[in-house]
Design a protein around this motif. Structure first.
Motif, PDB file in Angstrom:
ATOM      1  N   UNK A  72       0.793  -1.301   0.137  1.00  0.00           N
ATOM      2  CA  UNK A  72      -0.256  -0.021  -0.237  1.00  0.00           C
ATOM      3  C   UNK A  72       1.184   1.163  -0.418  1.00  0.00           C
ATOM      4  N   UNK A  73       2.175   0.902   0.274  1.00  0.00           N
ATOM      5  CA  UNK A  73       3.016   1.966   0.550  1.00  0.00           C
ATOM      6  C   UNK A  73       4.691   2.198  -0.577  1.00  0.00           C
ATOM      7  N   UNK A  74       5.146   2.455  -1.217  1.00  0.00           N
ATOM      8  CA  UNK A  74       6.106   2.664  -1.974  1.00  0.00           C
ATOM      9  C   UNK A  74       7.287   3.770  -1.390  1.00  0.00           C
ATOM     10  N   UNK A  75       8.123   3.243  -1.057  1.00  0.00           N
ATOM     11  CA  UNK A  75       9.192   4.672  -0.291  1.00  0.00           C
ATOM     12  C   UNK A  75      11.186   3.617  -1.082  1.00  0.00           C
ATOM     13  N   UNK A 127       4.398  -2.108 -12.061  1.00  0.00           N
ATOM     14  CA  UNK A 127       6.449  -2.139 -12.346  1.00  0.00           C
ATOM     15  C   UNK A 127       6.856  -0.534 -12.734  1.00  0.00           C
ATOM     16  N   UNK A 128       8.318  -0.807 -11.549  1.00  0.00           N
ATOM     17  CA  UNK A 128       8.193   1.191 -11.019  1.00  0.00           C
ATOM     18  C   UNK A 128       9.683   0.756 -11.315  1.00  0.00           C
ATOM     19  N   UNK A 129       9.981   1.821 -12.489  1.00  0.00           N
ATOM     20  CA  UNK A 129      11.930   1.676 -12.333  1.00  0.00           C
ATOM     21  C   UNK A 129      12.147   3.613 -11.949  1.00  0.00           C
ATOM     22  N   UNK A 141      15.513  12.207 -10.095  1.00  0.00           N
ATOM     23  CA  UNK A 141      13.680  12.643  -9.989  1.00  0.00           C
ATOM     24  C   UNK A 141      13.640  12.260  -8.600  1.00  0.00           C
ATOM     25  N   UNK A 142      12.289  12.844  -7.635  1.00  0.00           N
ATOM     26  CA  UNK A 142      11.629  12.884  -6.868  1.00  0.00           C
ATOM     27  C   UNK A 142      10.507  12.918  -7.107  1.00  0.00           C
ATOM     28  N   UNK A 143      10.042  12.419  -5.628  1.00  0.00           N
ATOM     29  CA  UNK A 143       8.175  12.718  -6.166  1.00  0.00           C
ATOM     30  C   UNK A 143       7.124  12.487  -5.325  1.00  0.00           C
ATOM     31  N   UNK A 144       5.961  12.577  -5.326  1.00  0.00           N
ATOM     32  CA  UNK A 144       4.973  11.584  -4.423  1.00  0.00           C
ATOM     33  C   UNK A 144       4.232  11.723  -5.401  1.00  0.00           C
ATOM     34  N   UNK A 145       3.036  10.540  -5.307  1.00  0.00           N
ATOM     35  CA  UNK A 145       1.888  10.328  -6.237  1.00  0.00           C
ATOM     36  C   UNK A 145       0.860   9.181  -5.621  1.00  0.00           C
ATOM     37  N   UNK A 146      -0.218   8.828  -5.418  1.00  0.00           N
ATOM     38  CA  UNK A 146      -1.177   7.835  -4.417  1.00  0.00           C
ATOM     39  C   UNK A 146      -1.742   7.840  -6.526  1.00  0.00           C
ATOM     40  N   UNK A 147      -1.191   6.350  -6.100  1.00  0.00           N
ATOM     41  CA  UNK A 147      -1.599   5.209  -7.134  1.00  0.00           C
ATOM     42  C   UNK A 147      -3.477   4.801  -6.982  1.00  0.00           C
ATOM     43  N   UNK A 148      -4.254   4.586  -8.333  1.00  0.00           N
ATOM     44  CA  UNK A 148      -5.254   3.833  -7.940  1.00  0.00           C
ATOM     45  C   UNK A 148      -5.200   2.878  -8.887  1.00  0.00           C
ATOM     46  N   UNK A 168       6.737   6.447  -3.433  1.00  0.00           N
ATOM     47  CA  UNK A 168       7.522   8.173  -2.692  1.00  0.00           C
ATOM     48  C   UNK A 168       8.539   8.014  -3.117  1.00  0.00           C
ATOM     49  N   UNK A 169       9.359   8.812  -3.939  1.00  0.00           N
ATOM     50  CA  UNK A 169      10.577   8.702  -4.330  1.00  0.00           C
ATOM     51  C   UNK A 169      11.555   9.457  -3.531  1.00  0.00           C
TER      52      UNK A 169
END
Length: 223
Positions: A13-16, A67-69, A74-81, A98-99
């Motif tokens: 539910x969260x990827x940091x 998949x996340x690469x 780059x950094x940032x934060x986003x809530x995905x559905x 969150x990166x």
């Protein structure tokens, strides 16, 4: 018959992640069993939003696996559905991506350094994941390096002490972090005065032997 909307859960539910992460990260879907009377339905998956600028994000429409690469620097934060669609109804589950920049790390060792009256050099270690600088040393201590990046060893040299005992701090800084080493130096009179005579003729022992004895006595007394 009433259609049952698809139900599922996500593995995360969260990827940091830290900026420039090297791994290919995954968020997987575990779908609940489809009712028997809807067994011919096909469920497809989509991602909302479909993309972001700070990471390469994609989804497998058949399995729902995300998949996340990384995207360089780059950094940032986003809530995905993650959205499941069986052709009649939809269901969704969220995960936060969150990166960010890594947390700063700064450890200086050892905690204490003790120098003899004659001075000399000793080594200090710096564990760091960024840019560091030596921002303070006592007047009688010099550092061979006063700035750097990442892990390092620096040499701290004490001048000859012709006065009383003295102490101070060597302070290293990285961003908002600071760590320090306490440095001390005893006064020359702290070395005991020893008179050594020859057992054979009661005459004074050669001065070079005396000097060696005093140095050994000092090293033993300092542990």
């Amino acid at each position: 018959a009433v259609n049952d909307r698809p139900t599922f859960s996500l593995s995360r539910n969260s990827v940091s992640l830290e900026v420039n992460f090297a791994t290919n990260e995954k968020v997987t879907v575990t779908a609940d069993p489809i009712p028997a009377d809807e067994s011919e339905q096909s469920v497809s998956y989509t991602l909302e939003p479909a993309s972001v600028t700070f990471a390469n994000v994609s989804i497998d429409p058949a399995s729902g696996e995300v998949s996340i690469a990384s995207v360089m620097d780059e950094t940032g934060e986003q809530l995905f559905n993650v959205i499941a669609d069986d052709g009649t109804d939809t269901a969704r589950q969220e995960f936060l991506l969150r990166v960010s920049e890594p947390m700063p790390v700064l450890i200086v060792s050892p905690e204490n350094l003790s120098f003899p009256p004659a001075g000399g050099a000793q080594t200090a270690s710096i564990e760091s994941n960024g840019d560091w600088s030596v921002i303070n040393t006592p007047g009688w201590i010099t550092a061979n390096e006063t700035s750097g990046t990442g892990n390092a060893e620096i040499s701290l040299t004490a001048a000859v002490n012709n006065g009383g005992a003295r102490n101070g701090w060597v302070i290293v800084e990285q961003e908002t972090l600071r760590d320090s080493i306490r440095v001390t130096q005893v006064e020359p009179s702290a070395i005991p005065s020893v008179t050594i005579t020859s057992p054979a003729n009661n005459s004074q022992v050669d001065s070079s032997f005396f000097l060696i004895f005093v140095i050994l006595f000092w090293q033993i007394s300092q542990g």
